[in-house]
Write a protein that holds these residues in place. Structure first.
Motif, PDB file in Angstrom:
ATOM      1  N   SER A 265       0.828  -1.210   0.000  1.00  0.00           N
ATOM      2  CA  SER A 265       0.000   0.000   0.000  1.00  0.00           C
ATOM      3  C   SER A 265       0.860   1.257   0.000  1.00  0.00           C
ATOM      4  N   ALA A 266       1.977   1.232   0.702  1.00  0.00           N
ATOM      5  CA  ALA A 266       2.891   2.383   0.690  1.00  0.00           C
ATOM      6  C   ALA A 266       3.480   2.579  -0.708  1.00  0.00           C
ATOM      7  N   ALA A 267       3.829   1.483  -1.361  1.00  0.00           N
ATOM      8  CA  ALA A 267       4.336   1.580  -2.733  1.00  0.00           C
ATOM      9  C   ALA A 267       3.250   2.133  -3.659  1.00  0.00           C
TER      10      ALA A 267
ATOM     11  N   GLY B 297      -7.973   6.524  -6.235  1.00  0.00           N
ATOM     12  CA  GLY B 297      -7.056   6.022  -5.217  1.00  0.00           C
ATOM     13  C   GLY B 297      -7.711   4.963  -4.343  1.00  0.00           C
ATOM     14  N   ILE B 298      -8.984   5.165  -4.019  1.00  0.00           N
ATOM     15  CA  ILE B 298      -9.724   4.159  -3.242  1.00  0.00           C
ATOM     16  C   ILE B 298      -9.840   2.862  -4.037  1.00  0.00           C
ATOM     17  N   VAL B 299     -10.212   2.979  -5.294  1.00  0.00           N
ATOM     18  CA  VAL B 299     -10.349   1.785  -6.138  1.00  0.00           C
ATOM     19  C   VAL B 299      -9.002   1.061  -6.274  1.00  0.00           C
ATOM     20  N   ALA B 300      -7.946   1.809  -6.535  1.00  0.00           N
ATOM     21  CA  ALA B 300      -6.614   1.194  -6.659  1.00  0.00           C
ATOM     22  C   ALA B 300      -6.189   0.556  -5.344  1.00  0.00           C
ATOM     23  N   GLY B 301      -6.484   1.216  -4.231  1.00  0.00           N
ATOM     24  CA  GLY B 301      -6.140   0.660  -2.920  1.00  0.00           C
ATOM     25  C   GLY B 301      -6.844  -0.651  -2.653  1.00  0.00           C
ATOM     26  N   VAL B 302      -8.118  -0.708  -2.994  1.00  0.00           N
ATOM     27  CA  VAL B 302      -8.883  -1.955  -2.816  1.00  0.00           C
ATOM     28  C   VAL B 302      -8.298  -3.056  -3.698  1.00  0.00           C
ATOM     29  N   ALA B 303      -8.005  -2.730  -4.955  1.00  0.00           N
ATOM     30  CA  ALA B 303      -7.474  -3.736  -5.888  1.00  0.00           C
ATOM     31  C   ALA B 303      -6.122  -4.265  -5.429  1.00  0.00           C
ATOM     32  N   VAL B 304      -5.230  -3.370  -5.032  1.00  0.00           N
ATOM     33  CA  VAL B 304      -3.892  -3.800  -4.607  1.00  0.00           C
ATOM     34  C   VAL B 304      -3.970  -4.562  -3.293  1.00  0.00           C
ATOM     35  N   TRP B 305      -4.728  -4.069  -2.334  1.00  0.00           N
ATOM     36  CA  TRP B 305      -4.852  -4.752  -1.039  1.00  0.00           C
ATOM     37  C   TRP B 305      -5.381  -6.173  -1.251  1.00  0.00           C
TER      38      TRP B 305
ATOM     39  N   VAL C 199      -6.406   1.940   3.098  1.00  0.00           N
ATOM     40  CA  VAL C 199      -5.474   1.325   4.050  1.00  0.00           C
ATOM     41  C   VAL C 199      -5.988   1.472   5.474  1.00  0.00           C
ATOM     42  N   LEU C 200      -6.460   2.650   5.821  1.00  0.00           N
ATOM     43  CA  LEU C 200      -7.001   2.869   7.169  1.00  0.00           C
ATOM     44  C   LEU C 200      -8.190   1.957   7.429  1.00  0.00           C
ATOM     45  N   SER C 201      -9.092   1.883   6.471  1.00  0.00           N
ATOM     46  CA  SER C 201     -10.291   1.061   6.621  1.00  0.00           C
ATOM     47  C   SER C 201      -9.954  -0.418   6.778  1.00  0.00           C
ATOM     48  N   TYR C 202      -9.123  -0.930   5.889  1.00  0.00           N
ATOM     49  CA  TYR C 202      -8.791  -2.355   5.925  1.00  0.00           C
ATOM     50  C   TYR C 202      -7.926  -2.716   7.130  1.00  0.00           C
ATOM     51  N   THR C 203      -7.022  -1.824   7.500  1.00  0.00           N
ATOM     52  CA  THR C 203      -6.185  -2.095   8.675  1.00  0.00           C
ATOM     53  C   THR C 203      -7.041  -2.122   9.939  1.00  0.00           C
ATOM     54  N   LEU C 204      -7.956  -1.173  10.054  1.00  0.00           N
ATOM     55  CA  LEU C 204      -8.865  -1.147  11.209  1.00  0.00           C
ATOM     56  C   LEU C 204      -9.647  -2.453  11.288  1.00  0.00           C
ATOM     57  N   THR C 205     -10.191  -2.884  10.175  1.00  0.00           N
ATOM     58  CA  THR C 205     -10.954  -4.130  10.151  1.00  0.00           C
ATOM     59  C   THR C 205     -10.080  -5.309  10.555  1.00  0.00           C
TER      60      THR C 205
ATOM     61  N   ALA D 248      -4.428  16.586  -7.578  1.00  0.00           N
ATOM     62  CA  ALA D 248      -4.715  15.200  -7.970  1.00  0.00           C
ATOM     63  C   ALA D 248      -3.803  14.233  -7.217  1.00  0.00           C
ATOM     64  N   ALA D 249      -2.541  14.614  -7.033  1.00  0.00           N
ATOM     65  CA  ALA D 249      -1.613  13.760  -6.281  1.00  0.00           C
ATOM     66  C   ALA D 249      -2.110  13.584  -4.850  1.00  0.00           C
ATOM     67  N   LEU D 250      -2.532  14.675  -4.234  1.00  0.00           N
ATOM     68  CA  LEU D 250      -3.054  14.605  -2.867  1.00  0.00           C
ATOM     69  C   LEU D 250      -4.322  13.757  -2.809  1.00  0.00           C
ATOM     70  N   GLY D 251      -5.207  13.939  -3.761  1.00  0.00           N
ATOM     71  CA  GLY D 251      -6.444  13.156  -3.791  1.00  0.00           C
ATOM     72  C   GLY D 251      -6.177  11.674  -3.953  1.00  0.00           C
ATOM     73  N   ALA D 252      -5.265  11.318  -4.859  1.00  0.00           N
ATOM     74  CA  ALA D 252      -4.949   9.908  -5.096  1.00  0.00           C
ATOM     75  C   ALA D 252      -4.332   9.264  -3.856  1.00  0.00           C
ATOM     76  N   VAL D 253      -3.393   9.964  -3.237  1.00  0.00           N
ATOM     77  CA  VAL D 253      -2.765   9.432  -2.020  1.00  0.00           C
ATOM     78  C   VAL D 253      -3.788   9.326  -0.896  1.00  0.00           C
ATOM     79  N   ALA D 254      -4.658  10.301  -0.770  1.00  0.00           N
ATOM     80  CA  ALA D 254      -5.706  10.245   0.261  1.00  0.00           C
ATOM     81  C   ALA D 254      -6.637   9.061   0.027  1.00  0.00           C
ATOM     82  N   GLY D 255      -6.946   8.774  -1.236  1.00  0.00           N
ATOM     83  CA  GLY D 255      -7.794   7.627  -1.548  1.00  0.00           C
ATOM     84  C   GLY D 255      -7.161   6.317  -1.129  1.00  0.00           C
ATOM     85  N   VAL D 256      -5.883   6.164  -1.428  1.00  0.00           N
ATOM     86  CA  VAL D 256      -5.163   4.962  -0.979  1.00  0.00           C
ATOM     87  C   VAL D 256      -5.164   4.911   0.547  1.00  0.00           C
ATOM     88  N   GLY D 257      -4.938   6.057   1.172  1.00  0.00           N
ATOM     89  CA  GLY D 257      -4.929   6.119   2.634  1.00  0.00           C
ATOM     90  C   GLY D 257      -6.248   5.737   3.261  1.00  0.00           C
ATOM     91  N   VAL D 258      -7.348   6.147   2.648  1.00  0.00           N
ATOM     92  CA  VAL D 258      -8.677   5.784   3.147  1.00  0.00           C
ATOM     93  C   VAL D 258      -8.832   4.261   3.146  1.00  0.00           C
TER      94      VAL D 258
END
Length: 141
Positions: free
Chosen positions: A27-29, A115-123, A58-64, A46-56
């Motif tokens: 997820s960091a990569a 970023g959220i979609v990419a985060g879900v796919a990579v995770w 990661v935070l959600s899945y890590t919490l779970t 856009a860079a901030l938005g994409a990183v925030a989406g990945v962060g959302v």
């Protein structure tokens, strides 16, 4: 002794979180890649938005992961109610946040969603890889 293919929870209490480091590294990569791609195609917003989406994600899945591992360790019967409650809470909060962000007209909204979609796919992909390649080869018991 645990039956074949089953992790003996008495001998290894950390098995529930053992996959987390691989997921967080991937997820960091992804966040670094999202920042570059967002920056190239849409600038700093856009860079901030994409990183925030990945962060959302990661935070959600890590919490779970952490909450369900804790619940399973305390009493496996807590996993279903806590999992469903956490799922409902997270999606409600995500909906509220997305509506609030959309109402501002922020230019980073689409990259945030991507970023959220990419985060879900990579995770999900790394989790499947870990389960089939790493966890499947670890000795049990």
């Amino acid at each position: 002794m645990a039956e074949p293919g089953v992790v003996a929870t008495d001998t290894d209490r950390r098995w529930r979180l053992r996959h987390l480091p691989a997921l967080l590294i991937a997820s960091a990569a992804l966040a670094a890649l999202a920042a570059v791609v967002g920056g190239v195609f849409g600038g700093a917003t856009a860079a901030l938005g994409a990183v925030a989406g990945v962060g959302v994600t990661v935070l959600s899945y890590t919490l779970t992961t952490v909450v369900l591992a804790w619940a399973d360790q305390i009493n496996p019967q807590l996993v279903l109610p806590l999992g469903l409650g956490l799922y409902a809470l997270k999606f409600t909060l995500l909906g509220v946040v997305m509506v609030a962000v959309a109402s501002t007209g922020w230019a980073g909204l689409v990259p945030l969603c991507l970023g959220i979609v990419a985060g879900v796919a990579v995770w999900t992909a790394v989790h499947i890889w870990w389960l089939t390649r790493v966890h499947a080869r670890q000795p049990r018991g």
